[in-house]
Design an enzyme around this catalytic site. Sequence first.
Site, PDB file in Angstrom:
ATOM      1  N   LYS A  46      -0.600   1.508 -11.223  1.00  0.00           N
ATOM      2  CA  LYS A  46       0.360   0.686 -11.755  1.00  0.00           C
ATOM      3  C   LYS A  46      -0.107  -1.748 -11.623  1.00  0.00           C
ATOM      4  O   LYS A  46       0.173  -1.970 -11.918  1.00  0.00           O
ATOM      5  CB  LYS A  46       1.835   0.531 -11.963  1.00  0.00           C
ATOM      6  CG  LYS A  46       2.127   1.594 -12.647  1.00  0.00           C
ATOM      7  CD  LYS A  46       3.404   1.586 -12.036  1.00  0.00           C
ATOM      8  CE  LYS A  46       4.059   3.641 -12.433  1.00  0.00           C
ATOM      9  NZ  LYS A  46       5.256   3.471 -11.864  1.00  0.00           N
ATOM     10  N   GLY A  47      -0.748  -1.475 -10.054  1.00  0.00           N
ATOM     11  CA  GLY A  47      -0.850  -2.292  -9.132  1.00  0.00           C
ATOM     12  C   GLY A  47      -1.815  -3.321  -9.825  1.00  0.00           C
ATOM     13  O   GLY A  47      -1.290  -4.303  -9.962  1.00  0.00           O
ATOM     14  N   GLU A 102      -8.954  -3.557 -10.776  1.00  0.00           N
ATOM     15  CA  GLU A 102      -8.257  -2.970  -9.616  1.00  0.00           C
ATOM     16  C   GLU A 102      -7.010  -4.506  -8.771  1.00  0.00           C
ATOM     17  O   GLU A 102      -7.992  -4.858  -8.534  1.00  0.00           O
ATOM     18  CB  GLU A 102      -8.957  -2.491  -8.570  1.00  0.00           C
ATOM     19  CG  GLU A 102      -9.149  -1.333  -7.822  1.00  0.00           C
ATOM     20  CD  GLU A 102      -7.602  -0.413  -8.582  1.00  0.00           C
ATOM     21  OE1 GLU A 102      -6.424  -0.516  -8.067  1.00  0.00           O
ATOM     22  OE2 GLU A 102      -7.211   0.603  -7.564  1.00  0.00           O
ATOM     23  N   ASP A 103      -6.222  -3.650  -8.312  1.00  0.00           N
ATOM     24  CA  ASP A 103      -5.255  -4.849  -7.717  1.00  0.00           C
ATOM     25  C   ASP A 103      -5.906  -4.550  -5.994  1.00  0.00           C
ATOM     26  O   ASP A 103      -5.875  -6.409  -5.235  1.00  0.00           O
ATOM     27  CB  ASP A 103      -3.799  -4.726  -7.470  1.00  0.00           C
ATOM     28  CG  ASP A 103      -3.825  -3.499  -6.978  1.00  0.00           C
ATOM     29  OD1 ASP A 103      -4.393  -2.169  -6.755  1.00  0.00           O
ATOM     30  OD2 ASP A 103      -2.430  -2.949  -6.938  1.00  0.00           O
ATOM     31  N   ASP A 106      -8.571  -1.033  -0.646  1.00  0.00           N
ATOM     32  CA  ASP A 106      -8.007  -1.159   1.124  1.00  0.00           C
ATOM     33  C   ASP A 106      -9.049   0.442   2.021  1.00  0.00           C
ATOM     34  O   ASP A 106     -10.321   0.335   2.250  1.00  0.00           O
ATOM     35  CB  ASP A 106      -6.457   0.235   1.295  1.00  0.00           C
ATOM     36  CG  ASP A 106      -5.800  -0.292   2.093  1.00  0.00           C
ATOM     37  OD1 ASP A 106      -6.514  -0.671   2.662  1.00  0.00           O
ATOM     38  OD2 ASP A 106      -4.467   1.042   2.210  1.00  0.00           O
ATOM     39  N   PHE A 156       0.094  -5.321   5.098  1.00  0.00           N
ATOM     40  CA  PHE A 156       0.217  -4.439   3.757  1.00  0.00           C
ATOM     41  C   PHE A 156       0.703  -5.532   2.633  1.00  0.00           C
ATOM     42  O   PHE A 156       2.226  -6.916   3.458  1.00  0.00           O
ATOM     43  CB  PHE A 156       1.472  -3.809   4.200  1.00  0.00           C
ATOM     44  CG  PHE A 156       1.977  -2.269   2.029  1.00  0.00           C
ATOM     45  CD1 PHE A 156       1.133  -2.345   2.508  1.00  0.00           C
ATOM     46  CD2 PHE A 156       3.244  -3.366   2.579  1.00  0.00           C
ATOM     47  CE1 PHE A 156       1.947  -1.241   0.764  1.00  0.00           C
ATOM     48  CE2 PHE A 156       3.750  -2.909   0.742  1.00  0.00           C
ATOM     49  CZ  PHE A 156       2.896  -1.705   0.135  1.00  0.00           C
ATOM     50  N   VAL A 157       0.778  -5.895   1.609  1.00  0.00           N
ATOM     51  CA  VAL A 157       0.949  -7.312   0.750  1.00  0.00           C
ATOM     52  C   VAL A 157       1.737  -6.240  -0.323  1.00  0.00           C
ATOM     53  O   VAL A 157       1.795  -5.639  -0.845  1.00  0.00           O
ATOM     54  CB  VAL A 157      -0.589  -7.966   0.499  1.00  0.00           C
ATOM     55  CG1 VAL A 157      -0.684  -8.405   2.194  1.00  0.00           C
ATOM     56  CG2 VAL A 157      -1.671  -7.238  -0.037  1.00  0.00           C
ATOM     57  N   ARG A 169       6.502  -5.708  -7.256  1.00  0.00           N
ATOM     58  CA  ARG A 169       5.141  -6.099  -8.055  1.00  0.00           C
ATOM     59  C   ARG A 169       5.868  -7.035  -9.339  1.00  0.00           C
ATOM     60  O   ARG A 169       4.522  -8.136  -9.730  1.00  0.00           O
ATOM     61  CB  ARG A 169       5.354  -4.208  -9.498  1.00  0.00           C
ATOM     62  CG  ARG A 169       4.997  -3.405  -8.417  1.00  0.00           C
ATOM     63  CD  ARG A 169       4.570  -2.862  -9.900  1.00  0.00           C
ATOM     64  NE  ARG A 169       4.745  -0.900  -9.277  1.00  0.00           N
ATOM     65  CZ  ARG A 169       3.771  -0.919  -9.005  1.00  0.00           C
ATOM     66  NH1 ARG A 169       2.728  -1.717  -8.325  1.00  0.00           N
ATOM     67  NH2 ARG A 169       3.381   0.491  -8.224  1.00  0.00           N
TER      68      ARG A 169
HETATM   69  P1  IMP Z   1      -7.356   2.428  -1.414  1.00  0.00           P
HETATM   70  O1  IMP Z   1      -7.781   4.258  -1.820  1.00  0.00           O
HETATM   71  O2  IMP Z   1      -7.274   3.025   0.008  1.00  0.00           O
HETATM   72  O3  IMP Z   1      -8.397   2.049  -1.498  1.00  0.00           O
HETATM   73  O4  IMP Z   1      -5.948   2.421  -2.769  1.00  0.00           O
HETATM   74  C1  IMP Z   1      -5.537   1.915  -3.347  1.00  0.00           C
HETATM   75  C2  IMP Z   1      -4.763   1.712  -3.722  1.00  0.00           C
HETATM   76  O5  IMP Z   1      -3.544   2.052  -2.999  1.00  0.00           O
HETATM   77  C3  IMP Z   1      -4.156   0.326  -3.513  1.00  0.00           C
HETATM   78  O6  IMP Z   1      -4.547   0.273  -5.499  1.00  0.00           O
HETATM   79  C4  IMP Z   1      -3.165  -0.269  -4.431  1.00  0.00           C
HETATM   80  O7  IMP Z   1      -2.345   0.489  -5.803  1.00  0.00           O
HETATM   81  C5  IMP Z   1      -2.301   0.364  -3.469  1.00  0.00           C
HETATM   82  N1  IMP Z   1      -2.254  -0.363  -1.919  1.00  0.00           N
HETATM   83  C6  IMP Z   1      -3.203  -0.416  -0.924  1.00  0.00           C
HETATM   84  N2  IMP Z   1      -3.051  -1.023   0.296  1.00  0.00           N
HETATM   85  C7  IMP Z   1      -1.896  -2.343  -0.161  1.00  0.00           C
HETATM   86  C8  IMP Z   1      -0.989  -2.790   0.549  1.00  0.00           C
HETATM   87  O8  IMP Z   1      -0.873  -4.066   0.683  1.00  0.00           O
HETATM   88  N3  IMP Z   1       0.154  -3.239  -0.803  1.00  0.00           N
HETATM   89  C9  IMP Z   1       0.368  -1.985  -1.797  1.00  0.00           C
HETATM   90  N4  IMP Z   1      -0.162  -1.227  -2.161  1.00  0.00           N
HETATM   91  C10 IMP Z   1      -2.109  -1.160  -1.526  1.00  0.00           C
HETATM   92 MG    MG Z   2      -3.975  -0.208  -7.585  1.00  0.00          MG
END
Ligand code: IMP
Ligand code: MG
Length: 178
Positions: A46-47, A102-103, A106, A156-157, A169
């Site tokens: 949803k991000g 993507e939002d 990470d 964390f944002v 959100r």
């Molecule tokens: P990744 O697989 O670790 O790269 O993370 C992917 C997903 O984790 C992102 O698409 C976000 O939905 C969520 N995410 C990662 N960091 C944050 C954050 O700082 N705040 C909120 N959601 C996050």
């Molecule tokens: Mg996301």
Amino acid sequence: MLDKKTEDLKVLFTQEQIEQRTKELAQEINKDFGTEEPLTLICVLKGSSIFFCDLSKHLKMPVQMEFIRVSSYGNQKTSSGHVQAMDLTLPNLENKNALIVEDIIDTGCTMKFLTELLCRTHKPKKLKVVTLLNKKMARKTPIEPDFYGFEIDDKFVVGYGLDYEGYMRNLPYIGYFE
Ligand code: IMP
Ligand code: MG
């Protein structure tokens, strides 16, 4: 009850900064893909929902808007590294241009999973990735977006699509808790 309040958030990017950067990113994407060929925009729910809609308004090519859903976080603030596909329904992308929106990237686990899967199963002509936020320092797998809005530290944002336990959100800015 939610244990955090929006009043305690420190603003990282204002609504104006996000708007400005989103327009610039759209220009980069228009230039890269060209304005003639159709582009399938893939929203990772949803991000990225809010960024996805705002970005799409500035794209000049014929655009198709598609939505997929994956989950990697659960309710914790740290990534599980385990990506779960909830809904990956997409039209046929063979020989088409596609852009994953993507939002935030990470650890990179979600994006690695998605790009590998879509390339393998859909064989698009060109598949690129745009993310609003790039937590470069948090990577657990070597993957980089083709376009990104802002590089941020490993904090964390929330806001502008990003949630804390399902909330926040809807904030028009991006912030963090100290
Ligand atoms: P990744 O697989 O670790 O790269 O993370 C992917 C997903 O984790 C992102 O698409 C976000 O939905 C969520 N995410 C990662 N960091 C944050 C954050 O700082 N705040 C909120 N959601 C996050
Ligand atoms: Mg996301």
